[in-house]
Design a protein around this motif. Structure first.
Motif, PDB file in Angstrom:
ATOM      1  N   GLU A 195     -39.869  59.857  30.337  1.00 11.40           N
ATOM      2  CA  GLU A 195     -39.835  58.477  30.795  1.00 11.40           C
ATOM      3  C   GLU A 195     -40.771  57.637  29.929  1.00 11.40           C
ATOM      4  O   GLU A 195     -41.900  58.037  29.657  1.00 11.40           O
ATOM      5  N   THR A 197     -41.329  54.322  30.741  1.00  9.45           N
ATOM      6  CA  THR A 197     -41.649  53.165  31.566  1.00  9.45           C
ATOM      7  C   THR A 197     -43.150  52.906  31.579  1.00  9.45           C
ATOM      8  O   THR A 197     -43.932  53.823  31.813  1.00  9.45           O
ATOM      9  N   THR A 205     -42.867  50.429  36.543  1.00  3.57           N
ATOM     10  CA  THR A 205     -42.385  51.385  37.540  1.00  3.57           C
ATOM     11  C   THR A 205     -42.014  50.738  38.866  1.00  3.57           C
ATOM     12  O   THR A 205     -41.037  51.124  39.502  1.00  3.57           O
ATOM     13  N   GLU A 209     -38.311  51.616  39.035  1.00  4.68           N
ATOM     14  CA  GLU A 209     -38.156  52.863  39.772  1.00  4.68           C
ATOM     15  C   GLU A 209     -38.215  52.704  41.285  1.00  4.68           C
ATOM     16  O   GLU A 209     -37.496  53.379  42.011  1.00  4.68           O
ATOM     17  N   ALA A 261     -44.313  56.719  34.652  1.00  5.74           N
ATOM     18  CA  ALA A 261     -43.513  57.882  35.041  1.00  5.74           C
ATOM     19  C   ALA A 261     -43.846  58.311  36.460  1.00  5.74           C
ATOM     20  O   ALA A 261     -45.015  58.404  36.844  1.00  5.74           O
ATOM     21  N   THR A 309     -28.861  55.678  31.183  1.00  6.77           N
ATOM     22  CA  THR A 309     -30.232  56.186  31.161  1.00  6.77           C
ATOM     23  C   THR A 309     -30.321  57.562  30.513  1.00  6.77           C
ATOM     24  O   THR A 309     -31.402  57.986  30.116  1.00  6.77           O
TER      25      THR A 309
END
Length: 388
Positions: A195, A197, A205, A209, A261, A309
């Motif tokens: 990841e 991010t 995140t 997420e 992550a 993704t």
């Protein structure tokens, strides 16, 4: 024909080992004359430890940790000695995984990474000189605050109640952080994730997420503020902030790729001095994928959902890239296929097949994932195997 079957997990229904076994069974049905070898893989999420245990022959040490809501769950760490170093592998999702929660329990505002701190404690108790933490598939959004609390960096009453509680974290919440850093000073800490991010921002995140974990738009915005406040508290608590090698200025860990992550667990691990590595790359290295692929005529990988993704930083993309070096074709079997032929060809896939194309097939896949995966793999085998 020699076939190497190297899949990731198929969501929460089939782990990498189960998926590989089902695909091997299906291939044997469709092309019984082929020689089939399985090599399950992982991106650092669920199944990470199973894959590594099979590859390394290490010793699994059972432990009990807290799940995202504080309930005790069984877990393990994997201890591998190479004669000079003792490496302990950790699968963070054993303590934070979304699969540990019911659908009505998913709330990234209150879930905690406390159990990951317990796993790190277990690794240190085993005398680890190197700890590799596989991060993925988490249900938390607390920037690793719970993990830090479990290691003794600050009070659980402030840090282990989820991301929302971090809005009110006082400036002295991490007084124990220097002691934790001292404890880890002789240990090489590795953050294994693909990841990229960051912790904060529109691509952070909380924005990206948290909604997948059950957060409403309003909750995601509040978590963004809470994590921003916590990042400031942590930055002021570090005894010696890491420096940028080019500018000599303190690094903004919240902006580092991978800091976001698993709801920011990567951020806390970076603050503890972790060195980031690609989880898929690490798994491919440890399992000896290159050698296995070179000794095969065809590589078959798999995943639950092949969407945009997965075009990079996934088991499928990692397998495709690594296999290019051997000039062997790669095909993918996905539970759901949500990208077109152009994207899959760009990845290096010679073919891509969905287990479920129609709504009724999705229902069948959920009801009996093993049988449907076996059946689809058998049909792919008849397409790709040249026969006797």
């Amino acid at each position: 024909m020699r076939v190497l079957i190297a899949p990731d997990a198929f969501g929460s229904t089939l782990g990498p080992m189960q998926a590989a076994a089902a695909m091997a069974e299906g291939w044997g049905t469709g092309a019984p004359h082929d020689e089939v070898r399985t090599l399950p893989l992982s991106d650092g999420g669920p199944g990470f430890l199973d894959v590594l245990e099979s590859a390394t022959g290490g010793t699994t040490v059972a432990v009990t940790v807290s799940d995202p809501l504080g309930r005790e769950v069984p877990a393990a760490v994997l201890v591998v000695d190479d004669g000079r170093h003792r490496t302990v592998w950790i699968e963070a999702s054993q303590a934070t995984g979304l699969h540990l929660l019911g659908a009505d329990e998913r709330d990234p505002g209150v879930t905690s990474t406390w159990g990951v701190g317990q796993l790190l404690d277990a690794a240190l108790a085993e005398g680890a000189t190197r700890v590799v933490v596989g991060v993925g598939g988490g249900s938390t959004n607390d920037a690793g605050a719970g993990m830090l609390a479990a290691l003794g960096a600050g009070p659980a009453s402030v840090l282990a109640r989820g991301g929302l509680a971090l809005r009110d974290a006082p400036g002295d919440s991490l007084l124990g952080l220097p002691a934790v850093l001292d404890r880890l000073s002789g240990v090489e800490l590795v953050l294994a994730t693909d990841e990229e991010t960051p912790l904060l921002g529109l691509s952070g995140t909380s924005a990206v997420e948290a909604p997948r974990k059950g957060a409403s738009p309003g909750l995601a915005q509040t978590l963004e503020f809470a994590l921003g406040h916590f990042a400031d508290v942590l930055g002021r608590s570090l005894p010696s902030p890491p420096l940028d090698l080019l500018s000599g200025r303190p690094r903004r860990l919240d902006r580092e790729p991978g800091a976001g992550a698993s709801g920011g667990l990567g951020f806390a691990l970076l603050a503890l001095g972790a060195r980031p590595v690609g989880a898929v790359t690490e798994v491919l290295r440890v399992t000896g994928f290159d050698v296995a692929a070179a000794g095969s005529d065809l590589v078959v990988t798999g995943t639950a959902r092949l969407d945009w993704t997965a075009l990079r930083g996934s088991v499928v993309s990692g397998v495709a890239e690594a296999t290019m070096q051997t000039a062997r074709p790669v095909v993918c079997i996905a539970g759901e296929l949500l990208v077109g032929r152009r994207e899959t060809m760009t990845m290096g896939l010679a073919g891509c097949y969905a287990v479920a194309d129609q709504p009724h097939e999705v229902e069948a896949m959920v009801a009996d994932p093993v049988a449907t995966l076996e059946a689809r793999t058998a049909r792919v085998a008849r397409t790709w195997s040249p026969g006797r």
